[in-house]
Design a protein around this motif. Structure first.
Motif, PDB file in Angstrom:
ATOM      1  N   LEU A  66       0.970  -1.233   0.037  1.00  0.00           N
ATOM      2  CA  LEU A  66       0.063  -0.002  -0.038  1.00  0.00           C
ATOM      3  C   LEU A  66       0.975   1.139  -0.112  1.00  0.00           C
ATOM      4  O   LEU A  66       0.544   2.270  -0.855  1.00  0.00           O
ATOM      5  CB  LEU A  66      -0.940  -0.193   1.125  1.00  0.00           C
ATOM      6  CG  LEU A  66      -2.403   0.433   0.962  1.00  0.00           C
ATOM      7  CD1 LEU A  66      -3.019  -0.118  -0.071  1.00  0.00           C
ATOM      8  CD2 LEU A  66      -3.327   0.094   2.218  1.00  0.00           C
ATOM      9  N   LEU A  95       1.024  -3.310 -12.677  1.00  0.00           N
ATOM     10  CA  LEU A  95       0.847  -3.765 -11.295  1.00  0.00           C
ATOM     11  C   LEU A  95       0.299  -2.917 -10.402  1.00  0.00           C
ATOM     12  O   LEU A  95      -0.621  -2.956  -9.660  1.00  0.00           O
ATOM     13  CB  LEU A  95       2.235  -4.480 -10.651  1.00  0.00           C
ATOM     14  CG  LEU A  95       2.073  -4.890  -9.009  1.00  0.00           C
ATOM     15  CD1 LEU A  95       1.184  -6.130  -9.057  1.00  0.00           C
ATOM     16  CD2 LEU A  95       3.538  -5.154  -8.748  1.00  0.00           C
ATOM     17  N   ALA A 122      -3.467  -2.437 -11.203  1.00  0.00           N
ATOM     18  CA  ALA A 122      -4.183  -3.488 -10.787  1.00  0.00           C
ATOM     19  C   ALA A 122      -4.427  -3.704  -9.244  1.00  0.00           C
ATOM     20  O   ALA A 122      -5.295  -3.927  -8.723  1.00  0.00           O
ATOM     21  CB  ALA A 122      -3.482  -4.968 -11.076  1.00  0.00           C
ATOM     22  N   LEU A 123      -3.252  -3.330  -8.583  1.00  0.00           N
ATOM     23  CA  LEU A 123      -3.530  -3.143  -6.959  1.00  0.00           C
ATOM     24  C   LEU A 123      -4.420  -2.011  -6.763  1.00  0.00           C
ATOM     25  O   LEU A 123      -5.160  -2.263  -5.802  1.00  0.00           O
ATOM     26  CB  LEU A 123      -2.059  -2.924  -6.428  1.00  0.00           C
ATOM     27  CG  LEU A 123      -1.303  -4.143  -6.265  1.00  0.00           C
ATOM     28  CD1 LEU A 123       0.205  -3.665  -5.586  1.00  0.00           C
ATOM     29  CD2 LEU A 123      -1.648  -5.152  -5.365  1.00  0.00           C
ATOM     30  N   ASP A 181      -6.847  -1.348  -8.359  1.00  0.00           N
ATOM     31  CA  ASP A 181      -8.292  -1.405  -8.725  1.00  0.00           C
ATOM     32  C   ASP A 181      -8.727  -2.572  -7.694  1.00  0.00           C
ATOM     33  O   ASP A 181      -9.894  -2.381  -6.998  1.00  0.00           O
ATOM     34  CB  ASP A 181      -8.384  -2.486 -10.022  1.00  0.00           C
ATOM     35  CG  ASP A 181      -8.221  -1.417 -11.233  1.00  0.00           C
ATOM     36  OD1 ASP A 181      -8.419  -0.081 -10.913  1.00  0.00           O
ATOM     37  OD2 ASP A 181      -8.020  -1.776 -12.407  1.00  0.00           O
ATOM     38  N   LEU A 182      -7.767  -3.354  -7.447  1.00  0.00           N
ATOM     39  CA  LEU A 182      -8.128  -4.363  -6.172  1.00  0.00           C
ATOM     40  C   LEU A 182      -8.609  -3.757  -4.852  1.00  0.00           C
ATOM     41  O   LEU A 182      -9.835  -4.024  -4.319  1.00  0.00           O
ATOM     42  CB  LEU A 182      -6.878  -5.253  -5.767  1.00  0.00           C
ATOM     43  CG  LEU A 182      -6.617  -6.487  -6.235  1.00  0.00           C
ATOM     44  CD1 LEU A 182      -5.651  -7.417  -5.331  1.00  0.00           C
ATOM     45  CD2 LEU A 182      -7.993  -7.339  -6.359  1.00  0.00           C
ATOM     46  N   VAL A 183      -7.957  -2.746  -4.195  1.00  0.00           N
ATOM     47  CA  VAL A 183      -8.173  -2.074  -3.002  1.00  0.00           C
ATOM     48  C   VAL A 183      -9.542  -1.328  -3.048  1.00  0.00           C
ATOM     49  O   VAL A 183      -9.884  -1.057  -2.221  1.00  0.00           O
ATOM     50  CB  VAL A 183      -7.209  -1.213  -2.348  1.00  0.00           C
ATOM     51  CG1 VAL A 183      -5.910  -2.129  -2.367  1.00  0.00           C
ATOM     52  CG2 VAL A 183      -6.838  -0.201  -3.397  1.00  0.00           C
TER      53      VAL A 183
END
Lengths: 108, 108
Positions: free
Chosen positions: A29, A83, A86-87, A89-91
């Motif tokens: 993060l 990456l 993508a991260l 988007d994930l969070v």
DNA sequence: TCATTGTATCATTGTATCCTGATATATGTC
DNA sequence: GACATATATCAGGATACAATGATACAATGA
């Protein structure tokens, strides 16, 4: 098509390993906001130096971060802009809490 | 802004827990192709019935899948199209192998 | 060279997580 | 109700993982 699945499983394994620990999640993060040095991360994350170093090494092993020595420091950053997106988007995904199990541990 | 970080950490924890186990990764990859029933998944994934059931329960606890009883079977599916897309993006990410550590375990 | 700063590695210990086999619950059928 | 099918839960033992404290390595500057 079986090989593609195996590659997908490998990628998921890397993310799984990386995201399975709270220290590593904090590191990721933090690195989403830009590169970081272990000694600085140590001010922001509550752990010991050896432990932080170990988790950084783990993230590098998973391929999620890269490291580069700069004098006596080492700069860590996310492996790719891809990456990072993508991260990000994930969070931002909203996961419902299963009310039938909200009182239980998430595992087992 | 601190609260947002905490929500982000919570979401990452759910993904971390879900992706940390090979059986769960196989389940998720399979459910990306559509809903599934435990008894059918058992033909595609090499494990025991109690173990599969336990992992499905874990994924539901993480909020990644939902379940609904249909007669004497239970249908499991990914919790949202959003999630399906995010997972699809995740598995398509190419992660480089750190050549300095390719011979070591990814962890520690 | 010696001291200092920054980072990595090692061995040990404790804990969490996974798997298994047995059993329990739920739904439908005869 | 008795039985079969489908799924869930439980107690146990085995294993993998993380944290710690000590120590090693790397780079810079005096």
């Amino acid at each position: 098509m079986r090989l593609m699945t195996s590659a997908a499983l490998d990628t998921l394994e890397r993310f799984g390993t990386a995201l399975a620990d709270p220290i590593r999640r904090q590191i990721l993060l933090r690195l989403m906001t830009g590169p970081g040095y272990p000694n600085d991360l140590l001010d922001e994350i509550d752990t010991t130096q050896p432990n932080l170093s170990n988790h950084l090494s783990c993230l590098r092993g998973c391929g999620l971060v890269t490291s580069q020595r700069e004098g006596r420091r080492v700069r860590y950053e996310l492996a790719s802009p891809n990456l990072a997106h993508a991260l990000s988007d994930l969070v931002s995904i909203e996961l419902e809490i299963d009310s039938n199990h909200a009182d239980l541990d998430r595992r087992s």
